[in-house]
Design an enzyme around this catalytic site. Structure first.
Site, PDB file in Angstrom:
ATOM      1  N   HIS A   8       0.989  -1.235  -0.081  1.00  0.00           N
ATOM      2  CA  HIS A   8      -0.018   0.010  -0.149  1.00  0.00           C
ATOM      3  C   HIS A   8       0.938   1.212   0.000  1.00  0.00           C
ATOM      4  CE1 HIS A   8      -2.863   3.102   1.699  1.00  0.00           C
ATOM      5  NE2 HIS A   8      -3.673   2.359   1.423  1.00  0.00           N
ATOM      6  N   ASP A  17       3.291  -4.734   8.021  1.00  0.00           N
ATOM      7  CA  ASP A  17       2.171  -3.804   7.654  1.00  0.00           C
ATOM      8  C   ASP A  17       1.045  -5.025   7.996  1.00  0.00           C
ATOM      9  OD1 ASP A  17      -0.434  -2.714   6.894  1.00  0.00           O
ATOM     10  OD2 ASP A  17       0.623  -1.818   5.138  1.00  0.00           O
ATOM     11  N   GLN A  66      -4.260  -5.430   6.892  1.00  0.00           N
ATOM     12  CA  GLN A  66      -5.233  -6.587   6.183  1.00  0.00           C
ATOM     13  C   GLN A  66      -4.987  -8.150   7.099  1.00  0.00           C
ATOM     14  OE1 GLN A  66      -7.467  -5.620   4.405  1.00  0.00           O
ATOM     15  NE2 GLN A  66      -7.011  -3.469   3.487  1.00  0.00           N
ATOM     16  N   LYS A  90     -10.353  -1.018  10.619  1.00  0.00           N
ATOM     17  CA  LYS A  90     -10.203  -2.171   9.488  1.00  0.00           C
ATOM     18  C   LYS A  90     -10.669  -3.606  10.390  1.00  0.00           C
ATOM     19  CE  LYS A  90      -7.162  -0.571   6.051  1.00  0.00           C
ATOM     20  NZ  LYS A  90      -7.797  -0.106   5.127  1.00  0.00           N
ATOM     21  N   CYS A 134      -4.764   2.266  -3.744  1.00  0.00           N
ATOM     22  CA  CYS A 134      -3.438   2.971  -3.140  1.00  0.00           C
ATOM     23  C   CYS A 134      -2.296   2.003  -3.430  1.00  0.00           C
ATOM     24  CB  CYS A 134      -3.636   3.330  -1.767  1.00  0.00           C
ATOM     25  SG  CYS A 134      -4.944   4.431  -1.632  1.00  0.00           S
TER      26      CYS A 134
HETATM   27  N1  7TS Z   1      -1.726  -0.976   4.782  1.00  0.00           N
HETATM   28  C1  7TS Z   1      -2.831  -1.734   3.900  1.00  0.00           C
HETATM   29  C2  7TS Z   1      -2.105  -2.864   3.622  1.00  0.00           C
HETATM   30  C3  7TS Z   1      -3.909  -1.039   3.633  1.00  0.00           C
HETATM   31  O1  7TS Z   1      -4.643  -2.096   3.146  1.00  0.00           O
HETATM   32  C4  7TS Z   1      -4.282   0.092   4.278  1.00  0.00           C
HETATM   33  C5  7TS Z   1      -5.523   0.875   3.708  1.00  0.00           C
HETATM   34  C6  7TS Z   1      -3.157   0.781   4.996  1.00  0.00           C
HETATM   35  C7  7TS Z   1      -1.998   0.157   5.009  1.00  0.00           C
HETATM   36  C8  7TS Z   1      -3.471   2.492   5.261  1.00  0.00           C
HETATM   37  O2  7TS Z   1      -4.414   2.025   6.342  1.00  0.00           O
HETATM   38  P1  7TS Z   1      -5.004   3.494   7.238  1.00  0.00           P
HETATM   39  O3  7TS Z   1      -6.057   2.968   8.157  1.00  0.00           O
HETATM   40  O4  7TS Z   1      -3.507   4.080   7.739  1.00  0.00           O
HETATM   41  O5  7TS Z   1      -5.606   4.278   5.918  1.00  0.00           O
HETATM   42  N2  7TS Z   1      -6.228   0.106   2.674  1.00  0.00           N
HETATM   43  C9  7TS Z   1      -7.010   0.462   2.209  1.00  0.00           C
HETATM   44  C10 7TS Z   1      -8.024  -0.017   0.827  1.00  0.00           C
HETATM   45  O6  7TS Z   1      -7.475  -1.140   0.555  1.00  0.00           O
HETATM   46  N3  7TS Z   1      -8.837   0.427   0.611  1.00  0.00           N
HETATM   47  O7  7TS Z   1      -9.062   1.878   1.183  1.00  0.00           O
HETATM   48  C11 7TS Z   1      -8.061   1.663   2.082  1.00  0.00           C
END
Ligand code: 7TS
Length: 421
Positions: free
Chosen positions: A138, A215, A218, A241, A379
């Site tokens: 990401h 990370d 997910q 999430k 992203c």
């Molecule tokens: N890393 C991964 C693997 C992600 O899927 C996401 C967000 C992030 C980091 C960032 O997370 P945040 O909470 O800091 O924004 N992924 C997604 C997605 O797949 N669709 O919308 C956000």
């Protein structure tokens, strides 16, 4: 489909399976309609929905406890502090960290990665040093490292992926060398669903003296994570999430790293004493937690983890695996549809493209049918470039999704085909 589970938190009745009908009643939003159709929410990788227990925890906190933390002698402040700190212990247990002080509250995965890049990363990286990321990251696990490498004259190196969407471990092995300082990889891909062999990757990096950040944004909603077993130096995830609120996230760091890392943001709470001549810093984790945090979010995150662990992560994984297999086979029957990401070890994420149809058009037509999916580059533009695609459509599943919702997705895709015939 294989998830590594440990003996920890074993639910006694895996064989009984989950009861999605009953579970769905805990999630008020799932019973609403969109465009006059029942909602089929298949965008869980973007953010998950919240059970009533989490909504109630936020509401209860503001109705009964709200006060600023760590600084008041009055009862509300003490109770708010206790509730917030109890969440830290709750997260420690969830990740099986050694001690609660290894759990740092942040806003999100994004903030967690930036924190590590700007503190540990900034202090160990010099000109000619190397940081390794993977092609399937990401943007939030690419850009902070890229910015740091540019500033330090260091080099960002990239682990390639296979057509099925697996990291090429022999290429990774070749990238590792004495200049490698940090390896930052995702545990589970948000686009492909691939579960990466992170335990092995950590071991390989440590063999070269590099630190590893995983990370877990997910991963944590789908599989049991044990940071001691993984032996990673840092692990990050976002509350939203994993059925918790937005604006709260977690950075796990091994104690000795947190202790030696410089602070991140300056402000209240992260200090021990301040004068214009000299400021001394607080102990971790407070050293990294300047300012008033998202207290309600933290408290409600504990409710989300309780909810998930009451279901049993092994039962959740078993149910989602079964749903993933069903969805994979149903989508494979849609003519002209190509799945992107077909690794044998996958979490419940299905990216796909459909002949000639732009994913955004697909998403718009599906929305009118009540089916919420995400379309775009997710992203992860470098990954899209590898597949030569500007965008994909993505259905990402949670334990409250059902076969009927997958059927609604497939019916919606038939409508898409009719429109574009
Ligand atoms: N890393 C991964 C693997 C992600 O899927 C996401 C967000 C992030 C980091 C960032 O997370 P945040 O909470 O800091 O924004 N992924 C997604 C997605 O797949 N669709 O919308 C956000």
């Amino acid at each position: 489909m294989s998830f590594s589970t440990t003996a920890r938190n074993h639910h006694p009745c895996v064989s009984e399976g989950l009861n999605p009908g009953r579970i769905r009643r805990d999630f008020p939003i799932l019973s609403r309609k969109v465009h006059g159709k029942p909602l089929a929410y298949l965008d869980n990788a973007a953010t998950s929905q919240k059970p009533q227990q989490v909504i109630d925890a936020v509401s209860r906190y503001y109705s009964r406890t709200n006060a600023n933390i760590q600084r008041g002698v009055h009862l509300l402040s003490v109770q708010a502090t206790d509730a917030y700190e109890a969440t830290r212990e709750r997260v420690r247990k969830f990740l099986n960290a050694t001690r609660a002080e290894e759990i740092v509250f942040v806003r999100s995965t994004t903030e967690a990665v930036n924190l590590v890049a700007q503190t540990a990363g900034r202090s160990i990286l010099g000109p000619g040093d190397e940081v390794i990321v993977s092609r399937m990251e990401h943007h939030s696990n690419i850009v902070p490292w890229q910015m740091l490498c540019q500033e330090k004259g260091a080099r960002l190196r990239v682990i390639p992926v296979s057509g099925r969407g697996e990291l090429l471990l022999d290429e990774y092995e070749k990238l590792l060398n004495p200049r490698t300082r940090i390896v930052a990889v995702t545990h589970v891909s948000n686009v492909l669903g691939t579960v990466n062999p992170v335990r092995k990757m950590v071991e390989m990096a440590h063999g070269h003296g590099a630190l590893v950040l995983l990370d877990g944004a997910q991963a944590v909603p789908h599989l049991e994570v044990d940071v001691q077993e993984l032996d990673c130096d840092f692990y990050c995830f976002s509350g939203h999430k994993i059925y918790g609120p937005t604006g709260i996230g977690i950075l796990y760091g091994k104690w000795n790293h947190l202790e030696s890392m410089p602070p991140y943001q300056g402000g209240g709470e992260m200090i021990r004493s301040v004068s214009f001549e000299k400021t001394t810093y607080n102990e971790p984790p407070h050293k990294f937690e300047g300012g008033t945090p998202n207290i309600a979010g933290g408290v409600a995150l504990a409710a989300a983890l309780d909810y998930l662990e009451n279901l049993g992560l092994d039962r959740v994984a078993a149910y989602e695996n079964e749903l993933l297999e069903y969805a994979t086979s149903r989508l494979s029957q849609v003519s002209g549809l190509r799945l992107i990401g077909t690794a044998p070890s996958k979490a419940a994420v299905l990216s796909f493209v459909l002949d000639e149809v732009h994913p955004h058009d697909m998403g718009t037509i599906l929305d009118l049918e009540g089916v919420a999916i995400r379309t775009g580059h997710h992203c992860a533009q470098p990954l899209m470039d590898y597949y030569g695609l500007p965008a994909t459509a993505r259905a990402s599943l949670a334990f409250y999704n059902t076969r009927e919702e997958i059927d609604a997705l497939c019916r919606g895709l038939e409508k898409v085909m009719e429109v574009f015939e």
